[in-house]
Scaffold this motif. Structure first.
Motif, mmCIF file in Angstrom:
data_model
loop_
_atom_site.group_PDB
_atom_site.id
_atom_site.type_symbol
_atom_site.label_atom_id
_atom_site.label_comp_id
_atom_site.label_asym_id
_atom_site.label_seq_id
_atom_site.Cartn_x
_atom_site.Cartn_y
_atom_site.Cartn_z
ATOM 1 N N GLU A 85 0.869 -1.184 0.000
ATOM 2 C CA GLU A 85 0.000 0.000 0.000
ATOM 3 C C GLU A 85 0.901 1.228 0.000
ATOM 4 N N ALA A 86 0.450 2.306 -0.619
ATOM 5 C CA ALA A 86 1.322 3.451 -0.898
ATOM 6 C C ALA A 86 2.030 3.997 0.338
ATOM 7 N N ASN A 87 1.316 4.186 1.438
ATOM 8 C CA ASN A 87 1.953 4.739 2.633
ATOM 9 C C ASN A 87 2.765 3.698 3.392
ATOM 10 N N GLN A 88 2.369 2.440 3.276
ATOM 11 C CA GLN A 88 3.135 1.351 3.892
ATOM 12 C C GLN A 88 4.525 1.249 3.248
ATOM 13 N N VAL A 89 4.585 1.246 1.911
ATOM 14 C CA VAL A 89 5.887 1.135 1.245
ATOM 15 C C VAL A 89 6.708 2.398 1.459
ATOM 16 N N LEU A 90 6.025 3.529 1.599
ATOM 17 C CA LEU A 90 6.744 4.773 1.873
ATOM 18 C C LEU A 90 7.434 4.681 3.229
ATOM 19 N N LEU A 91 6.734 4.176 4.257
ATOM 20 C CA LEU A 91 7.353 4.004 5.569
ATOM 21 C C LEU A 91 8.496 2.995 5.505
ATOM 22 N N TRP A 92 8.291 1.896 4.803
ATOM 23 C CA TRP A 92 9.343 0.875 4.646
ATOM 24 C C TRP A 92 10.606 1.491 4.041
ATOM 25 N N SER A 93 10.428 2.316 3.029
ATOM 26 C CA SER A 93 11.561 2.967 2.377
ATOM 27 C C SER A 93 12.202 4.016 3.280
ATOM 28 N N ILE A 94 11.386 4.717 4.062
ATOM 29 C CA ILE A 94 11.902 5.699 5.032
ATOM 30 C C ILE A 94 12.822 5.014 6.046
ATOM 31 N N LEU A 95 12.370 3.889 6.592
ATOM 32 C CA LEU A 95 13.168 3.174 7.596
ATOM 33 C C LEU A 95 14.475 2.672 6.988
ATOM 34 N N ALA A 96 14.415 2.194 5.743
ATOM 35 C CA ALA A 96 15.625 1.709 5.080
ATOM 36 C C ALA A 96 16.596 2.854 4.798
ATOM 37 N N ALA A 97 16.059 3.990 4.343
ATOM 38 C CA ALA A 97 16.906 5.126 3.970
ATOM 39 C C ALA A 97 17.598 5.752 5.169
ATOM 40 N N THR A 98 16.956 5.686 6.343
ATOM 41 C CA THR A 98 17.496 6.324 7.540
ATOM 42 C C THR A 98 18.193 5.343 8.478
ATOM 43 N N GLY A 99 18.034 4.036 8.224
ATOM 44 C CA GLY A 99 18.581 3.037 9.142
ATOM 45 C C GLY A 99 17.853 3.010 10.471
ATOM 46 N N SER A 100 16.626 3.523 10.484
ATOM 47 C CA SER A 100 15.867 3.597 11.729
ATOM 48 C C SER A 100 15.400 2.216 12.178
ATOM 49 N N LYS A 101 15.347 2.013 13.479
ATOM 50 C CA LYS A 101 14.900 0.749 14.067
ATOM 51 C C LYS A 101 13.514 0.885 14.695
ATOM 52 N N LEU A 102 12.753 1.894 14.273
ATOM 53 C CA LEU A 102 11.395 2.027 14.793
ATOM 54 C C LEU A 102 10.603 0.752 14.527
ATOM 55 N N ARG A 103 9.845 0.329 15.509
ATOM 56 C CA ARG A 103 9.082 -0.913 15.381
ATOM 57 C C ARG A 103 7.772 -0.680 14.636
ATOM 58 N N VAL A 104 7.423 -1.647 13.810
ATOM 59 C CA VAL A 104 6.158 -1.643 13.091
ATOM 60 C C VAL A 104 5.449 -2.947 13.425
ATOM 61 N N GLY A 105 4.246 -2.847 13.965
ATOM 62 C CA GLY A 105 3.497 -4.037 14.350
ATOM 63 C C GLY A 105 2.473 -4.405 13.297
ATOM 64 N N GLY A 106 2.697 -5.528 12.603
ATOM 65 C CA GLY A 106 1.769 -5.939 11.558
ATOM 66 C C GLY A 106 2.032 -5.227 10.257
ATOM 67 N N TYR A 107 0.956 -4.958 9.504
ATOM 68 C CA TYR A 107 1.012 -4.289 8.212
ATOM 69 C C TYR A 107 1.760 -5.091 7.144
ATOM 70 N N GLY A 108 1.563 -6.402 7.209
ATOM 71 C CA GLY A 108 1.975 -7.259 6.113
ATOM 72 C C GLY A 108 3.360 -7.855 6.177
ATOM 73 N N ARG A 109 3.598 -8.725 5.183
ATOM 74 C CA ARG A 109 4.872 -9.429 5.088
ATOM 75 C C ARG A 109 6.046 -8.494 4.898
ATOM 76 N N LEU A 110 5.771 -7.314 4.325
ATOM 77 C CA LEU A 110 6.840 -6.380 4.019
ATOM 78 C C LEU A 110 7.693 -6.078 5.246
ATOM 79 N N PHE A 111 7.055 -5.843 6.387
ATOM 80 C CA PHE A 111 7.794 -5.499 7.602
ATOM 81 C C PHE A 111 8.270 -6.729 8.366
ATOM 82 N N ALA A 112 7.736 -7.899 8.018
ATOM 83 C CA ALA A 112 8.155 -9.126 8.681
ATOM 84 C C ALA A 112 9.418 -9.701 8.065
ATOM 85 N N ARG A 113 9.765 -9.205 6.881
ATOM 86 C CA ARG A 113 10.933 -9.713 6.165
ATOM 87 C C ARG A 113 12.209 -9.367 6.930
ATOM 88 N N GLY A 114 13.028 -10.354 7.176
ATOM 89 C CA GLY A 114 14.260 -10.121 7.921
ATOM 90 C C GLY A 114 15.379 -9.543 7.089
#
Length: 259
Positions: A230-259
């Motif tokens: 989903e547009a805002n979900q992938v945006l958050l995923w990319s934000i965390l990757a770009a910043t190296g942030s370790k903010l926790r995300v609970g749920g919201y699909g396989r995208l955030f469960a990927r190790g």
């Protein structure tokens, strides 16, 4: 410019400050991105408006794509980017799936480079974030779910956007949903996607940063067995990757469960 802050009780927890840059007026990432995180996340919103520069081309009457291309020009974005820089954001998220569609992926990459120079922080976009997520999961065939306020031209540009990046695309417009974003209910999105996604599709991308459907992701993955983005979900995923942030995300699909 708008500023929102997540709090835990009466105490503010130090976290990430995200600058949302958008040409749209409908609330989207500033609502869903904080909702997806379990820790404090500040969101500063800067909306792009038409520049006063008379040399900028006037969009064709009735052409949403032309209007979005105009608002993606450097002169149009300069003031909004400057306001985010003054707010000392950690990352800039350009939140317009349709603007990415309108200018295309090659121009979107060039826009990111330009914004990075202006903003002085990492820059991510929802369209390219979706592309990166699909590639990370090895997806070849994707169903695009567009809201009813996307016109036919934007729908076609969306299919072209992903085809140019090597995906097999099925594009669907959810015309049965309300054309007012604030009236679309999660259960309606779940029912539409579940009923209309083809069995051969490997993943679903719910496009549009104002199409707030993040809350449907877990149920849709359960019902369809497919990766759901989903547009805002992938945006958050990319934000965390770009910043190296370790903010926790609970749920919201396989995208955030990927190790």
């Amino acid at each position: 410019m708008q500023h929102q802050r997540r709090q835990s009780g009466d105490a503010v927890i130090a976290g990430l400050t995200v600058g949302v840059l958008t040409p749209h007026t409908a609330p989207g990432p500033e609502v869903e991105i904080p909702e997806m995180t379990s820790e404090t996340l500040d969101v500063v919103v800067a909306r792009i408006t038409r520049p006063a520069d008379a040399t900028v081309a006037v969009p064709k009457p009735g052409s949403a794509a032309e209007h979005l291309r105009m608002l993606a020009s450097p002169s149009a974005m300069h003031s909004a980017v400057a306001s985010l820089r003054e707010a000392s954001v950690d990352v800039t998220a350009y939140a317009s799936t349709t603007a990415g569609y309108a200018i295309g992926p090659v121009a979107e990459v060039a826009m990111i480079r330009h914004l990075r120079q202006l903003a002085g922080v990492p820059v991510v976009t929802s369209g390219l974030a979706a592309t990166q997520a699909l590639k990370a999961f090895g997806v070849r065939r994707v169903a695009l779910i567009h809201p009813p306020w996307f016109d036919a031209e934007l729908g076609d540009l969306g299919a072209t956007y992903f085809r140019e990046q090597g995906f097999d695309v099925v594009a669907l417009t959810a015309t049965s949903l309300s054309e007012r974003p604030d009236r679309v209910r999660p259960e309606q999105v779940i029912d539409y996607v579940s009923a209309n996604v083809d069995a051969s599709t490997e993943a679903v991308f719910i496009a549009g940063n104002g199409f707030r459907a993040a809350s449907t992701i877990d149920e849709l993955e359960r019902r369809t067995g497919k990766l759901v983005l989903e547009a805002n979900q992938v945006l958050l995923w990319s934000i965390l990757a770009a910043t190296g942030s370790k903010l926790r995300v609970g749920g919201y699909g396989r995208l955030f469960a990927r190790g």
